[in-house]
Scaffold this motif. Structure first.
Motif: not given
Length: 363
Positions: A177-181
């Motif tokens: 959840l520390d990135q968005v894909y």
């Protein structure tokens, strides 16, 4: 919020062995901390040599992951749900492979809300995108949270439809959840959070894009939902995986028909031939779903006595479904799921394929 020692034990366990082995160890020990106090002989018997070696040595990145997790969890709206927590969603707990951990960003209580999965092609036709948006909008207006995967195409349209209606939506993602894909949906992810929605993942912070993680996360999309709508899908499609998982979890599956000449319609047509309900409007779906607030299974007039032994007596020794146990015991689904999990962790009950449970031993 997990205590630091408990968080460290959960992370070490989930980073060392797979979910099946982890659940086996939890059933033996009762908690992640206790797993690492099991005698060597018990571990040797429970795990193959490679997993036994991995469990015996903390992952090199564990300290870094623990520090990152602690900082992330300290942020407002961030949370971590562990198998066995009191607010673990009953629908997800009743599936064959409930995630051990769920990282959460946003409104945690949505996990227990009435919800419908809306999934489909990443490259839908213009009509497919419009259909996803319109169905999600209507279902959200009727009180259902919309669950999807934050992917391009139908997923994004479904989230947008729920938000346009002022409703709730849950995005289950396949990375940390520390990135968005995909990055193109970063604005949509921010909109979901700003509107009081939820983004969830079973993958630890820092987990990058890995193709195998996306089909696996589909079981969570299906498990959280009371039904699954497939808008458009090719015959070889991740959406059909979600639909199959929904069937295995005992949920309703709906499919929108399309042109016989469209490759994007063939997956939906295949589902309809296999028994999915053909729908032309959200009203068609609402007619098949139980009214909001209605229990999924009828309760008998007099409930059976509570307690582990009463539940074990009701199970007998043959495999039994959750619905059958609810009918026998008269317990609410959430209470029954919690009791089954406690018995499973205690080694007295086994969770089988096909959403069945079976008592262990005869003593």
């Amino acid at each position: 919020m997990l205590e630091p020692a408990e968080l460290a034990a959960w992370l070490r366990l989930t980073e060392s062995v797979g979910p099946v082995a982890a659940r086996r160890l939890l059933a033996m020990a009762g908690s992640p901390e206790a797993v690492f106090e099991l005698p060597a002989a018990a571990l040797d018997q429970a795990l193959p040599p490679r997993q036994r070696a991995a469990l015996g040595k903390p992952p090199e990145h564990l300290a870094e992951l623990l520090g990152r997790a602690g900082a992330w969890l300290a942020e407002p709206g961030h949370g971590l749900l562990a198998l066995g927590d009191a607010d673990y969603p009953p629908r997800l707990l009743a599936t064959a492979d409930p995630p051990l951990l769920l990282w959460l960003q946003g409104r945690r209580e949505l996990l227990a809300a009435p919800s419908i999965a809306v999934v489909g092609s990443r490259n839908p036709t213009a009509q497919g995108g419009d259909n996803a948006r319109a169905f999600a909008r209507a279902l959200a207006q009727s009180g259902y949270a919309i669950v999807s995967g934050l992917a391009l195409g139908v997923d994004a349209a479904a989230h947008e439809g729920a938000l346009d209606a002022g409703g709730a939506t849950i995005a289950v993602v396949g990375t940390g959840l520390d990135q968005v894909y995909p990055p193109r949906n970063a604005r949509l992810a921010a909109r979901i959070l700003a509107a009081g929605g939820l983004i969830a993942s079973e993958y630890s912070l820092g987990t990058p894009v890995m193709p195998a993680n996306f089909p696996r996360r589909n079981r969570i999309i299906a498990g959280l939902s009371q039904g699954c709508l497939v808008v458009e899908a090719a015959v070889q499609s991740g959406s059909l995986i979600t639909a199959r998982l929904a069937v295995e979890a005992g949920r309703e599956v709906f499919a929108i028909p399309g042109s016989i000449h469209s490759p994007q319609a063939r997956g939906c047509h295949a589902l309809i031939r296999q028994g999915a309900k053909l729908v032309e409007s959200a009203e068609d779906m609402l007619e098949e779903l139980p009214p909001l607030g209605t229990p999924l299974a009828p309760q008998p007039a007099e409930a059976a006595p509570h307690g582990q032994q009463a539940l074990l007596d009701a199970m007998g020794f043959d495999p039994v479904s959750l619905d059958a146990l609810m009918a026998r015991c008269g317990w609410p689904a959430a209470e029954l799921n919690a009791a089954l999990l406690e018995l499973e962790l205690d080694g007295q009950v086994a969770r089988l394929a096909g959403q069945l449970f079976q008592r262990r031993g005869r003593g």
